[in-house]
Scaffold this motif. Structure first.
Motif, PDB file in Angstrom:
ATOM      1  N   VAL A   3       0.820  -1.213   0.000  1.00 41.26           N
ATOM      2  CA  VAL A   3       0.000   0.000   0.000  1.00 41.26           C
ATOM      3  C   VAL A   3       0.857   1.267   0.000  1.00 41.26           C
ATOM      4  O   VAL A   3       0.559   2.225  -0.739  1.00 41.26           O
ATOM      5  N   PRO A   4       1.941   1.362   0.804  1.00 40.82           N
ATOM      6  CA  PRO A   4       2.782   2.572   0.715  1.00 40.82           C
ATOM      7  C   PRO A   4       3.361   2.807  -0.674  1.00 40.82           C
ATOM      8  O   PRO A   4       3.473   3.964  -1.107  1.00 40.82           O
ATOM      9  N   GLU A   5       3.702   1.753  -1.403  1.00 41.49           N
ATOM     10  CA  GLU A   5       4.215   1.931  -2.752  1.00 41.49           C
ATOM     11  C   GLU A   5       3.143   2.480  -3.688  1.00 41.49           C
ATOM     12  O   GLU A   5       3.422   3.331  -4.548  1.00 41.49           O
ATOM     13  N   ILE A   6       1.923   2.004  -3.525  1.00 39.67           N
ATOM     14  CA  ILE A   6       0.826   2.528  -4.349  1.00 39.67           C
ATOM     15  C   ILE A   6       0.585   4.002  -4.044  1.00 39.67           C
ATOM     16  O   ILE A   6       0.409   4.828  -4.952  1.00 39.67           O
ATOM     17  N   ARG A   7       0.593   4.357  -2.777  1.00 34.11           N
ATOM     18  CA  ARG A   7       0.392   5.754  -2.416  1.00 34.11           C
ATOM     19  C   ARG A   7       1.536   6.617  -2.937  1.00 34.11           C
ATOM     20  O   ARG A   7       1.327   7.770  -3.318  1.00 34.11           O
ATOM     21  N   ARG A   8       2.756   6.083  -2.965  1.00 33.58           N
ATOM     22  CA  ARG A   8       3.893   6.837  -3.483  1.00 33.58           C
ATOM     23  C   ARG A   8       3.750   7.058  -4.989  1.00 33.58           C
ATOM     24  O   ARG A   8       4.112   8.117  -5.518  1.00 33.58           O
ATOM     25  N   ARG A   9       3.223   6.077  -5.697  1.00 36.50           N
ATOM     26  CA  ARG A   9       3.017   6.235  -7.139  1.00 36.50           C
ATOM     27  C   ARG A   9       1.912   7.242  -7.446  1.00 36.50           C
ATOM     28  O   ARG A   9       1.966   7.933  -8.469  1.00 36.50           O
ATOM     29  N   LEU A  10       0.906   7.299  -6.585  1.00 40.54           N
ATOM     30  CA  LEU A  10      -0.206   8.224  -6.812  1.00 40.54           C
ATOM     31  C   LEU A  10       0.123   9.653  -6.403  1.00 40.54           C
ATOM     32  O   LEU A  10      -0.571  10.583  -6.818  1.00 40.54           O
ATOM     33  N   ALA A  82      -9.818   8.296 -11.894  1.00 36.63           N
ATOM     34  CA  ALA A  82      -9.387   7.279 -12.855  1.00 36.63           C
ATOM     35  C   ALA A  82      -8.010   6.727 -12.505  1.00 36.63           C
ATOM     36  O   ALA A  82      -7.768   5.518 -12.610  1.00 36.63           O
ATOM     37  N   ASP A  83      -7.087   7.598 -12.056  1.00 40.30           N
ATOM     38  CA  ASP A  83      -5.739   7.115 -11.741  1.00 40.30           C
ATOM     39  C   ASP A  83      -5.733   6.223 -10.505  1.00 40.30           C
ATOM     40  O   ASP A  83      -5.138   5.141 -10.492  1.00 40.30           O
ATOM     41  N   ARG A  84      -6.420   6.660  -9.455  1.00 39.31           N
ATOM     42  CA  ARG A  84      -6.466   5.853  -8.234  1.00 39.31           C
ATOM     43  C   ARG A  84      -7.305   4.594  -8.434  1.00 39.31           C
ATOM     44  O   ARG A  84      -7.005   3.543  -7.861  1.00 39.31           O
ATOM     45  N   LEU A  85      -8.365   4.701  -9.210  1.00 45.34           N
ATOM     46  CA  LEU A  85      -9.241   3.547  -9.413  1.00 45.34           C
ATOM     47  C   LEU A  85      -8.488   2.403 -10.116  1.00 45.34           C
ATOM     48  O   LEU A  85      -8.750   1.223  -9.836  1.00 45.34           O
ATOM     49  N   PHE A  86      -7.571   2.732 -11.005  1.00 49.08           N
ATOM     50  CA  PHE A  86      -6.787   1.702 -11.680  1.00 49.08           C
ATOM     51  C   PHE A  86      -5.989   0.877 -10.669  1.00 49.08           C
ATOM     52  O   PHE A  86      -5.978  -0.360 -10.720  1.00 49.08           O
ATOM     53  N   TRP A  87      -5.351   1.547  -9.731  1.00 51.06           N
ATOM     54  CA  TRP A  87      -4.549   0.832  -8.741  1.00 51.06           C
ATOM     55  C   TRP A  87      -5.418   0.113  -7.724  1.00 51.06           C
ATOM     56  O   TRP A  87      -5.068  -0.970  -7.237  1.00 51.06           O
ATOM     57  N   VAL A  88      -6.547   0.690  -7.374  1.00 46.78           N
ATOM     58  CA  VAL A  88      -7.427   0.046  -6.402  1.00 46.78           C
ATOM     59  C   VAL A  88      -7.960  -1.277  -6.925  1.00 46.78           C
ATOM     60  O   VAL A  88      -8.059  -2.277  -6.198  1.00 46.78           O
ATOM     61  N   LEU A  89      -8.300  -1.316  -8.225  1.00 48.93           N
ATOM     62  CA  LEU A  89      -8.926  -2.512  -8.791  1.00 48.93           C
ATOM     63  C   LEU A  89      -7.923  -3.545  -9.291  1.00 48.93           C
ATOM     64  O   LEU A  89      -8.217  -4.742  -9.304  1.00 48.93           O
ATOM     65  N   SER A  90      -6.739  -3.101  -9.724  1.00 50.32           N
ATOM     66  CA  SER A  90      -5.813  -4.040 -10.366  1.00 50.32           C
ATOM     67  C   SER A  90      -4.594  -4.389  -9.537  1.00 50.32           C
ATOM     68  O   SER A  90      -3.892  -5.358  -9.868  1.00 50.32           O
ATOM     69  N   ALA A  91      -4.297  -3.626  -8.473  1.00 49.10           N
ATOM     70  CA  ALA A  91      -3.099  -3.909  -7.680  1.00 49.10           C
ATOM     71  C   ALA A  91      -3.294  -5.193  -6.872  1.00 49.10           C
ATOM     72  O   ALA A  91      -4.396  -5.469  -6.378  1.00 49.10           O
ATOM     73  N   PRO A  92      -2.227  -5.997  -6.725  1.00 46.05           N
ATOM     74  CA  PRO A  92      -2.345  -7.254  -5.955  1.00 46.05           C
ATOM     75  C   PRO A  92      -2.283  -7.036  -4.451  1.00 46.05           C
ATOM     76  O   PRO A  92      -1.513  -7.682  -3.748  1.00 46.05           O
ATOM     77  N   VAL A  93      -3.078  -6.106  -3.960  1.00 42.91           N
ATOM     78  CA  VAL A  93      -3.187  -5.846  -2.525  1.00 42.91           C
ATOM     79  C   VAL A  93      -4.664  -5.762  -2.183  1.00 42.91           C
ATOM     80  O   VAL A  93      -5.529  -5.657  -3.056  1.00 42.91           O
ATOM     81  N   SER A  94      -4.921  -5.798  -0.916  1.00 41.43           N
ATOM     82  CA  SER A  94      -6.311  -5.736  -0.459  1.00 41.43           C
ATOM     83  C   SER A  94      -6.927  -4.377  -0.797  1.00 41.43           C
ATOM     84  O   SER A  94      -6.318  -3.328  -0.572  1.00 41.43           O
ATOM     85  N   ARG A  95      -8.108  -4.433  -1.350  1.00 44.36           N
ATOM     86  CA  ARG A  95      -8.806  -3.193  -1.687  1.00 44.36           C
ATOM     87  C   ARG A  95      -9.111  -2.375  -0.436  1.00 44.36           C
ATOM     88  O   ARG A  95      -9.027  -1.147  -0.448  1.00 44.36           O
ATOM     89  N   GLY A  96      -9.464  -3.042   0.629  1.00 39.79           N
ATOM     90  CA  GLY A  96      -9.749  -2.329   1.868  1.00 39.79           C
ATOM     91  C   GLY A  96      -8.525  -1.628   2.423  1.00 39.79           C
ATOM     92  O   GLY A  96      -8.617  -0.521   2.971  1.00 39.79           O
TER      93      GLY A  96
END
Length: 537
Positions: A3-10, A82-96
């Motif tokens: 999750v921190p990596e996703i937040r860093r990318r966003l 749209a940018d965050r939704l891509f990572w929320v739906l496709s990233a291999p981490v928990s959506r919650g």
């Protein structure tokens, strides 16, 4: 990936100079708002509440909570672009796990709003409860309201109609306060001495006994031991009867909460806060669990509205936001039942005594048909009528807060806001050249025809509020009605904003868009001038 990596990318990289400038501007705005809020809270704490203030504070809070839930459900409240939704739906981490930080931020914002709201209420009706209790309970209610909105988003409950009903009930309760009982009216006195009585029509219910130590305890007989209490000038305490109960400020060092039985007891003041926070924690836990099951449609619904709202604020043009709201409203309705206009309206009728095939309808019939379309539009958008009704007690609440000099000006502003909610047809016709050409009538006639319904609403609103609003005379009501219609007409007929208007550099103050300010001032300037006239008459 975590999750921190996703937040860093966003996160968009921002130079430190821009970050400092952004935080500086925000701190200046926050400082100004904090100073205004401090003065408002200080005035509210020093104000002696009047009988029925508890009732007013309660229903104001109910209406505020319902409005917050309505706004939250309109945006999601949890949404993703749209940018965050891509990572929320496709990233291999928990959506919650990705969405819970945003939920935590929403809950924190709800707590802040809950802390600020008692200050607003205190400025209107005075400190009806101890400040510490108000802050604790307000923060808990704010968290609970936001958590409830998140849970409602998960279960896909369309509660806008029910919430509108709650707001309407709160407005009716504010307009029709209960019969005041168990209250010490201002100017009333409990005379000292054995066997003293309560004067000025006040009633001490449930046989309260005022002991020499200054404590009100359950007893029988309703007699007075020693001491003097005189209406709102009481140095040691005051009593008011909201919902037939008795409320108290400090008697000696103790705060006494409001009760509905007419007796002040020694119930601890932390009990309401504990109950509210238990409910808030339970709802917050359910909300944190439910975000893991939000679907794409749930997250994308409010992203478009949030983006348009941001652009509308940046461009200083709320027409974009109004257009997207109208589109969302139409999608929610799905389909409507067509309504037939007047028979002699915009369409012609066959002529029996002339050689022409059709006879053009008269001006009165055309105006009647167009005004009827405004009435149908109001029936299909009930939120406009809800805002119109919700603004009825606004000037009276300002008078209750003690700002008697500003009541007439607030009455004018509220009348303008109420009239503007009824002028959707006028704005649509003025901003749509294609519709004006399709109707085939002169522009002046179209505008005046769509002004009939807002003008009637303004007259009714001003006449109704002038009956029960203090410090608003018949002349003030007439000025408010005429001024509200004139301001609405000027704003609706304003040309599209030209963002390439002239900018003048005044040196110390920097470049100032005078051309843009002149365009935006069409309507608000007239409202400000009429506000000054209202305070002078």
């Amino acid at each position: 990936m975590s999750v921190p990596e996703i937040r860093r990318r966003l996160r968009t990289p921002l130079p430190w100079r821009f970050a400092v400038a952004r935080w500086y501007s925000r701190s200046v705005v926050f400082g100004i708002c904090a100073a205004v809020a401090y003065g408002w809270v200080l005035a509210g704490l020093s104000k002696a509440p009047q009988p029925g203030s508890g009732w007013t504070a309660f229903w104001l809070s109910v209406a505020g909570a319902a409005v917050v839930v309505k706004v939250a459900l309109a945006f999601g409240p949890v949404f993703a672009g749209a940018d965050r939704l891509f990572w929320v739906l496709s990233a291999p981490v928990s959506r919650g796990a990705v969405l819970r930080p945003r939920v935590a931020g929403l809950l924190g914002a709800g707590a802040v709003v809950g802390v600020v709201w008692p200050a607003v209420v205190f400025g209107v009706v005075g400190a009806v409860v101890p400040p510490f209790v108000a802050v604790v309970v307000g923060a808990g209610v704010g968290v609970a309201v936001v958590a409830l909105a998140v849970v409602a988003q998960r279960v896909r409950v369309r509660g806008q109609g029910w919430l509108s009903g709650v707001v309407g009930l709160a407005v009716v309760a504010l307009l029709l306060p209960p019969r005041r009982g168990g209250a010490l009216e201002p100017g009333g006195a409990l005379e000292s001495g054995a066997g003293g009585v309560l004067e000025s029509g006040g009633v001490l219910e449930s046989g309260g006994v005022l002991e020499p130590g200054g404590a009100l305890e359950p007893g029988a007989g309703g007699v007075l031991g020693r001491g003097v209490v005189r209406g709102s000038e009481a140095p040691a305490g005051w009593w008011e009867g909201a919902l037939g109960g008795v409320a108290g400020r400090p008697v000696g060092e103790a705060w006494w909460p409001a009760g509905s039985s007419g007796v002040v007891t020694g119930q601890p003041v932390w009990v309401p806060g504990l109950v509210v926070w238990l409910v808030a924690i339970c709802l917050a836990a359910v909300a944190a669990f439910s975000v893991a099951r939000l679907q794409r449609s749930d997250l994308a619904a409010g992203a478009a509205l949030a983006g348009v709202a941001r652009v509308s604020v940046s461009w200083i043009d709320l027409a974009l936001l109004g257009a997207i709201l109208a589109e969302r409203r139409a999608r929610l309705l799905g389909r409507v039942r067509s309504s037939r206009l007047a028979a002699t309206g915009l369409r012609g009728t066959a002529s029996r005594h002339s050689g022409s095939a059709f006879r053009r309808p008269g001006t009165g019939a055309q105006v009647l048909a167009l005004a009827w379309t405004d009435a149908l539009r109001l029936r299909r958008t009930p939120n406009a009528a809800l805002v119109w009704v919700a603004l009825l007690p606004a000037p009276a609440l300002v008078a209750l807060g003690g700002e008697t000099g500003a009541v007439a000006a607030v009455h004018l502003v509220a009348a303008f806001l109420a009239t503007d909610r009824l002028a959707a047809g006028l704005r649509f016709v003025c901003r749509s050249p294609a519709m004006r050409r399709a109707l085939g009538l002169p522009d002046r006639r179209l505008r005046l025809a769509h002004l009939v319904f807002p003008a009637a609403g303004a007259v009714v609103w001003c006449a109704a509020t002038a009956v029960f609003t203090p410090h608003v005379s018949a002349l003030n009501a007439a000025i408010s009605a005429v001024g509200a219609v004139a301001v609405v007409y000027r704003i609706a007929t304003r040309p599209p904003i030209d963002y390439g208007a002239a900018i003048v550099d005044f040196g110390l103050f920097g470049p100032t868009p005078l051309g843009l300010l002149a365009q935006l001032g069409r309507g608000p300037v007239l409202l400000a001038v009429l506000g000054l006239v209202q305070t002078a008459v």
